[in-house]
Every structure is written in C-alpha cells, then in structure tokens.
Write a protein that holds these residues in place. Structure first.
Motif, PDB file in Angstrom:
ATOM      1  N   MET A   1       0.987  -0.992   0.057  1.00 60.08           N
ATOM      2  CA  MET A   1      -0.024  -0.222   0.176  1.00 60.08           C
ATOM      3  C   MET A   1       0.853   1.258   0.021  1.00 60.08           C
ATOM      4  O   MET A   1       1.741   1.328   0.635  1.00 60.08           O
ATOM      5  N   GLN A   2       0.736   2.321  -0.842  1.00 52.26           N
ATOM      6  CA  GLN A   2       1.143   3.378  -0.906  1.00 52.26           C
ATOM      7  C   GLN A   2       1.023   4.322   0.479  1.00 52.26           C
ATOM      8  O   GLN A   2       0.050   4.444   0.759  1.00 52.26           O
ATOM      9  N   SER A   3       1.932   5.190   0.756  1.00 48.80           N
ATOM     10  CA  SER A   3       1.885   5.913   1.691  1.00 48.80           C
ATOM     11  C   SER A   3       1.029   7.116   1.203  1.00 48.80           C
ATOM     12  O   SER A   3       0.664   7.571   0.135  1.00 48.80           O
ATOM     13  N   LEU A   4       0.427   7.777   2.078  1.00 50.25           N
ATOM     14  CA  LEU A   4      -0.322   9.070   2.032  1.00 50.25           C
ATOM     15  C   LEU A   4       0.255   9.959   1.174  1.00 50.25           C
ATOM     16  O   LEU A   4      -0.428  10.892   0.261  1.00 50.25           O
ATOM     17  N   SER A   5       1.505  10.245   1.567  1.00 48.52           N
ATOM     18  CA  SER A   5       2.219  11.385   0.793  1.00 48.52           C
ATOM     19  C   SER A   5       2.419  10.910  -0.786  1.00 48.52           C
ATOM     20  O   SER A   5       2.308  11.766  -1.575  1.00 48.52           O
ATOM     21  N   GLU A   6       2.747   9.496  -0.981  1.00 48.48           N
ATOM     22  CA  GLU A   6       2.888   9.032  -2.401  1.00 48.48           C
ATOM     23  C   GLU A   6       1.206   9.391  -3.037  1.00 48.48           C
ATOM     24  O   GLU A   6       1.486   9.610  -4.203  1.00 48.48           O
ATOM     25  N   ASN A   7       0.563   9.036  -2.371  1.00 45.22           N
ATOM     26  CA  ASN A   7      -0.979   8.877  -3.054  1.00 45.22           C
ATOM     27  C   ASN A   7      -1.269  10.398  -3.342  1.00 45.22           C
ATOM     28  O   ASN A   7      -1.820  10.790  -4.480  1.00 45.22           O
ATOM     29  N   ILE A   8      -0.964  11.595  -2.502  1.00 46.81           N
ATOM     30  CA  ILE A   8      -1.365  12.847  -2.659  1.00 46.81           C
ATOM     31  C   ILE A   8      -0.437  13.533  -3.932  1.00 46.81           C
ATOM     32  O   ILE A   8      -1.206  14.148  -4.904  1.00 46.81           O
ATOM     33  N   HIS A   9       1.043  13.000  -3.969  1.00 36.36           N
ATOM     34  CA  HIS A   9       1.569  13.606  -5.132  1.00 36.36           C
ATOM     35  C   HIS A   9       1.101  12.895  -6.556  1.00 36.36           C
ATOM     36  O   HIS A   9       1.233  13.468  -7.333  1.00 36.36           O
ATOM     37  N   TYR A  28     -10.782   8.143  -4.859  1.00 39.82           N
ATOM     38  CA  TYR A  28     -11.940   8.828  -4.409  1.00 39.82           C
ATOM     39  C   TYR A  28     -12.677   7.325  -3.970  1.00 39.82           C
ATOM     40  O   TYR A  28     -13.029   6.652  -4.648  1.00 39.82           O
ATOM     41  N   ALA A  29     -13.153   7.441  -2.573  1.00 36.80           N
ATOM     42  CA  ALA A  29     -14.237   6.428  -2.092  1.00 36.80           C
ATOM     43  C   ALA A  29     -15.489   6.410  -2.713  1.00 36.80           C
ATOM     44  O   ALA A  29     -16.195   7.625  -2.945  1.00 36.80           O
ATOM     45  N   ASP A  30     -16.142   5.383  -2.697  1.00 36.67           N
ATOM     46  CA  ASP A  30     -17.537   5.270  -2.973  1.00 36.67           C
ATOM     47  C   ASP A  30     -18.398   6.329  -2.230  1.00 36.67           C
ATOM     48  O   ASP A  30     -19.351   6.801  -2.582  1.00 36.67           O
ATOM     49  N   GLU A  31     -18.139   6.243  -1.095  1.00 37.36           N
ATOM     50  CA  GLU A  31     -18.922   7.179   0.060  1.00 37.36           C
ATOM     51  C   GLU A  31     -18.306   8.675  -0.045  1.00 37.36           C
ATOM     52  O   GLU A  31     -18.852   9.326   0.894  1.00 37.36           O
ATOM     53  N   VAL A  32     -17.500   8.918  -0.922  1.00 40.51           N
ATOM     54  CA  VAL A  32     -17.003  10.695  -0.577  1.00 40.51           C
ATOM     55  C   VAL A  32     -18.100  11.512  -0.475  1.00 40.51           C
ATOM     56  O   VAL A  32     -18.913  11.610  -1.147  1.00 40.51           O
ATOM     57  N   VAL A  33     -17.600  12.451   0.163  1.00 39.98           N
ATOM     58  CA  VAL A  33     -18.246  13.660   0.345  1.00 39.98           C
ATOM     59  C   VAL A  33     -17.571  14.975   0.021  1.00 39.98           C
ATOM     60  O   VAL A  33     -16.554  14.946   0.623  1.00 39.98           O
ATOM     61  N   MET A  34     -18.208  15.592  -0.722  1.00 38.32           N
ATOM     62  CA  MET A  34     -17.350  16.923  -1.537  1.00 38.32           C
ATOM     63  C   MET A  34     -18.241  18.170  -1.410  1.00 38.32           C
ATOM     64  O   MET A  34     -19.157  18.103  -1.364  1.00 38.32           O
ATOM     65  N   GLN A  35     -17.230  19.194  -0.959  1.00 41.11           N
ATOM     66  CA  GLN A  35     -17.881  20.414  -0.653  1.00 41.11           C
ATOM     67  C   GLN A  35     -17.035  21.891  -1.287  1.00 41.11           C
ATOM     68  O   GLN A  35     -15.860  21.923  -0.768  1.00 41.11           O
ATOM     69  N   GLU A  36     -17.808  22.450  -1.873  1.00 49.61           N
ATOM     70  CA  GLU A  36     -17.429  23.748  -2.126  1.00 49.61           C
ATOM     71  C   GLU A  36     -17.519  24.959  -1.185  1.00 49.61           C
ATOM     72  O   GLU A  36     -18.644  25.133  -0.896  1.00 49.61           O
ATOM     73  N   VAL A  74      -1.555  12.764   9.495  1.00 49.59           N
ATOM     74  CA  VAL A  74      -1.749  11.358   9.591  1.00 49.59           C
ATOM     75  C   VAL A  74      -2.997  10.670   8.641  1.00 49.59           C
ATOM     76  O   VAL A  74      -2.686   9.815   7.927  1.00 49.59           O
ATOM     77  N   HIS A  75      -4.185  11.549   8.541  1.00 47.38           N
ATOM     78  CA  HIS A  75      -5.150  11.045   7.576  1.00 47.38           C
ATOM     79  C   HIS A  75      -5.650  12.042   6.933  1.00 47.38           C
ATOM     80  O   HIS A  75      -6.803  12.092   6.500  1.00 47.38           O
ATOM     81  N   CYS A  76      -4.716  13.063   6.588  1.00 47.98           N
ATOM     82  CA  CYS A  76      -5.365  14.279   6.147  1.00 47.98           C
ATOM     83  C   CYS A  76      -4.245  15.052   5.292  1.00 47.98           C
ATOM     84  O   CYS A  76      -3.249  14.855   5.520  1.00 47.98           O
ATOM     85  N   LYS A 104      -9.105   7.483   4.195  1.00 51.58           N
ATOM     86  CA  LYS A 104      -9.275   6.144   4.869  1.00 51.58           C
ATOM     87  C   LYS A 104      -8.936   5.094   3.800  1.00 51.58           C
ATOM     88  O   LYS A 104      -9.604   4.981   2.649  1.00 51.58           O
ATOM     89  N   ASP A 105      -7.884   4.283   4.170  1.00 54.30           N
ATOM     90  CA  ASP A 105      -7.813   3.167   3.249  1.00 54.30           C
ATOM     91  C   ASP A 105      -7.263   3.334   2.020  1.00 54.30           C
ATOM     92  O   ASP A 105      -7.586   2.863   1.029  1.00 54.30           O
ATOM     93  N   GLY A 106      -6.320   4.503   1.960  1.00 54.20           N
ATOM     94  CA  GLY A 106      -5.960   4.758   0.575  1.00 54.20           C
ATOM     95  C   GLY A 106      -6.934   5.530  -0.269  1.00 54.20           C
ATOM     96  O   GLY A 106      -6.695   5.766  -1.568  1.00 54.20           O
TER      97      GLY A 106
END
Length: 117
Positions: A1-9, A28-36, A74-76, A104-106
């Motif tokens: 599993m890739q690290s959070l840093s690797e994922n965001i980059h 993006y997760a199936d349950e993602v919530v996005m807000q502008e 950590v998770h953000c 959460k979970d990549g």
C-alpha cells in the motif's frame, strides 16, 4: 500500500496533467463527500463524478492546474492550487484554492475546497 504522501503526489500529478477523472476514479472512495466552500456537500462517488464531468465539459481552455504547497498529516492532506482556465459560463478564471482531503484505506472520503468567489 502506498503512503499518504505518495498518494497525494500521484493524485496531484494526474490533476496537473488534466487526467481529472482518472485521478477521481483511482483515489476517491464510493462514499466520498465533497464540498465547495460553505455550499451544501455532494455525497457519493457517482454524484461527485457527474459534477466533475459537468465542470470539465464546460472548460474550454486549461492553462494551468499547479499544486503550489502540499501538507501531509496522519489521515489528512492539504493542497494549495493555482488554477487558470476559461469556462463557458464563467469566463476566464485565475485563482488559488486550498483543498483539504480526509483519507481512509488509501482513498479520499471527504474533500472540502476553500477559495474566494
């Protein structure tokens, strides 16, 4: 599993190259919530993907989508973006935006965008 840093980059790289839907499908997760800003959030991957597709269909020219600063917790993650594009309805847009992602979970489960209107 890739690290959070690797994922965001990796996510930022895809966005920067205009591969927004590929990035969305991958990170993006199936349950993602996005807000502008303080608008009502959009809930679920299908609804958010549709919103992204509609936005992209209205962009007539993308000059820049550049991540300027990235912070990883950590998770953000937080990314300051510089966007420069032309939109069919809004005209020329050139601004900075901060996006905050909860992971959460990549996968991103919540994302909020902050920018001046």
């Amino acid at each position: 599993m890739q690290s959070l840093s690797e994922n965001i980059h990796r996510l930022n790289d895809l966005f920067s190259r205009g591969k927004v839907l590929e990035a969305f499908d991958t990170f993006y997760a199936d349950e993602v919530v996005m807000q502008e800003n303080e608008d009502e959030p959009t809930i679920g991957k299908a609804a958010n993907r549709e919103r992204e597709q509609e936005f992209l269909a209205n962009v007539t020219e993308l000059r820049k989508a550049e991540p300027l600063k990235v912070a990883v917790g950590v998770h953000c993650t937080m990314v300051e973006w510089h966007f420069d594009y032309t939109h069919k309805e809004w005209g020329v847009r050139n601004y900075r935006q901060v996006s905050v992602q909860e992971w959460k979970d990549g996968k991103i489960v919540k994302e909020k965008f902050y920018y001046a209107n």
